[in-house]
Design a protein around this motif. Structure first.
Motif, short mmCIF file in Angstrom:
data_model
loop_
_atom_site.label_atom_id
_atom_site.label_comp_id
_atom_site.label_asym_id
_atom_site.label_seq_id
_atom_site.Cartn_x
_atom_site.Cartn_y
_atom_site.Cartn_z
N THR A 7 34.95 30.78 19.81
CA THR A 7 34.44 31.20 20.68
C THR A 7 33.43 32.86 20.32
O THR A 7 34.04 33.51 19.80
N THR A 8 31.90 32.69 19.75
CA THR A 8 31.64 34.11 19.33
C THR A 8 31.03 34.41 21.16
O THR A 8 30.84 34.00 22.28
N PRO A 9 31.09 35.79 20.67
CA PRO A 9 30.61 36.71 21.96
C PRO A 9 29.52 36.27 22.75
O PRO A 9 29.07 35.92 24.20
N LYS A 10 28.59 35.31 22.23
CA LYS A 10 27.19 34.41 23.02
C LYS A 10 27.62 33.09 23.12
O LYS A 10 26.80 33.02 24.35
N ALA A 11 28.78 32.76 23.32
CA ALA A 11 29.30 31.37 23.56
C ALA A 11 30.55 31.71 24.97
O ALA A 11 30.14 30.80 25.80
N ARG A 12 30.81 33.25 25.01
CA ARG A 12 31.35 32.88 26.63
C ARG A 12 30.96 33.36 27.35
O ARG A 12 29.47 33.98 27.24
N GLN A 13 31.14 33.00 28.51
CA GLN A 13 30.36 32.95 29.46
C GLN A 13 30.52 34.48 30.28
O GLN A 13 31.50 35.34 30.15
N LYS A 14 29.16 34.93 30.72
CA LYS A 14 28.75 36.29 31.46
C LYS A 14 29.83 36.67 32.25
O LYS A 14 29.28 35.80 33.52
N ARG A 15 30.33 37.81 33.14
CA ARG A 15 31.13 37.71 34.12
C ARG A 15 30.21 38.26 35.10
O ARG A 15 29.50 39.15 34.18
N SER A 16 30.97 38.55 35.73
CA SER A 16 29.79 38.81 37.10
C SER A 16 30.11 40.23 37.65
O SER A 16 30.95 40.42 36.61
N LEU A 17 29.36 41.33 37.36
CA LEU A 17 29.13 42.66 37.86
C LEU A 17 30.75 43.20 38.45
O LEU A 17 31.45 43.66 38.37
N LEU A 19 32.96 41.75 38.23
CA LEU A 19 34.48 41.47 37.49
C LEU A 19 35.27 41.86 36.46
O LEU A 19 35.77 41.48 36.04
N ARG A 20 33.57 42.73 35.55
CA ARG A 20 33.44 43.95 34.50
C ARG A 20 34.97 44.73 35.29
O ARG A 20 35.37 45.70 36.30
N ARG A 21 36.02 45.33 34.01
CA ARG A 21 36.52 46.40 34.04
C ARG A 21 35.73 47.84 34.67
O ARG A 21 36.55 48.74 35.26
N GLY A 22 34.79 48.00 33.27
CA GLY A 22 34.42 49.12 33.17
C GLY A 22 33.54 49.81 34.63
O GLY A 22 33.95 50.85 35.11
N PRO A 23 32.35 49.16 34.73
CA PRO A 23 32.18 49.23 36.42
C PRO A 23 32.91 49.55 37.46
O PRO A 23 32.73 50.22 38.51
N MET A 24 34.01 48.65 37.70
CA MET A 24 34.93 48.95 38.97
C MET A 24 35.57 50.22 38.54
O MET A 24 36.18 50.34 39.38
N MET A 61 42.30 50.25 43.95
CA MET A 61 41.27 49.55 43.92
C MET A 61 41.39 50.14 42.14
O MET A 61 41.41 48.36 41.32
N PHE A 62 42.02 50.90 41.37
CA PHE A 62 41.65 51.62 40.35
C PHE A 62 42.84 50.67 40.04
O PHE A 62 43.06 50.57 38.49
N ILE A 63 43.89 50.68 40.29
CA ILE A 63 45.29 50.01 40.08
C ILE A 63 44.70 48.83 39.64
O ILE A 63 45.68 48.13 38.45
N ILE A 64 44.18 48.02 40.49
CA ILE A 64 44.18 46.35 40.99
C ILE A 64 43.31 45.97 39.19
O ILE A 64 43.25 45.05 38.82
N VAL A 65 42.28 46.58 39.57
CA VAL A 65 40.78 46.82 38.32
C VAL A 65 41.06 46.69 37.06
O VAL A 65 40.36 46.08 36.28
N SER A 66 42.25 48.42 36.64
CA SER A 66 42.87 48.12 35.54
C SER A 66 43.67 47.18 35.26
O SER A 66 43.71 47.55 33.33
N LYS A 67 44.13 46.08 35.43
CA LYS A 67 44.36 44.69 35.00
C LYS A 67 43.56 43.77 34.91
O LYS A 67 43.93 42.32 34.07
N PHE A 68 42.27 44.30 34.56
CA PHE A 68 41.19 42.86 35.01
C PHE A 68 40.90 43.33 32.92
O PHE A 68 41.36 44.39 32.48
N PRO A 69 40.35 41.94 32.77
CA PRO A 69 40.47 41.71 30.94
C PRO A 69 38.64 42.77 31.05
O PRO A 69 37.80 42.57 31.78
N GLU A 70 38.77 43.31 29.49
CA GLU A 70 37.61 44.27 29.39
C GLU A 70 36.31 43.24 29.10
O GLU A 70 36.06 41.96 28.90
#
Length: 70
Positions: A7-17, A19-24, A61-70
């Motif tokens: 799977t290339t980065p383009k082939a991966r499905q884009k996660r919604s905002l 479900l992303r670790r950084g913004p949350m 929220m920070f504890i839970i979100v820190s477990k999300f994938p990048e």
């Protein structure tokens, strides 16, 4: 036999905002900072009343979100 496709980065499905670790993590940090400021302001009792709830929400929220994938 077929070879598995990489799977290339383009082939991966884009996660919604949400479900992303950084913004949350940033949002949780803002909640913690807002709760801290609400706790130490001397003007409004309503802000002081909800400051602990805001701090706890941001921390959990920070504890839970820190477990999300990048």
């Amino acid at each position: 036999m077929t070879t598995p496709q990489k799977t290339t980065p383009k082939a991966r499905q884009k996660r919604s905002l949400f479900l992303r670790r950084g913004p949350m993590e940033n949002f949780a940090t803002v909640l913690i900072a807002a709760g801290f400021l609400m706790l130490f302001q001397p003007f409004l009792l309503a802000l002081y009343t909800y400051s602990l709830a805001m701090l706890l929400t941001g921390t959990v929220m920070f504890i839970i979100v820190s477990k999300f994938p990048e």
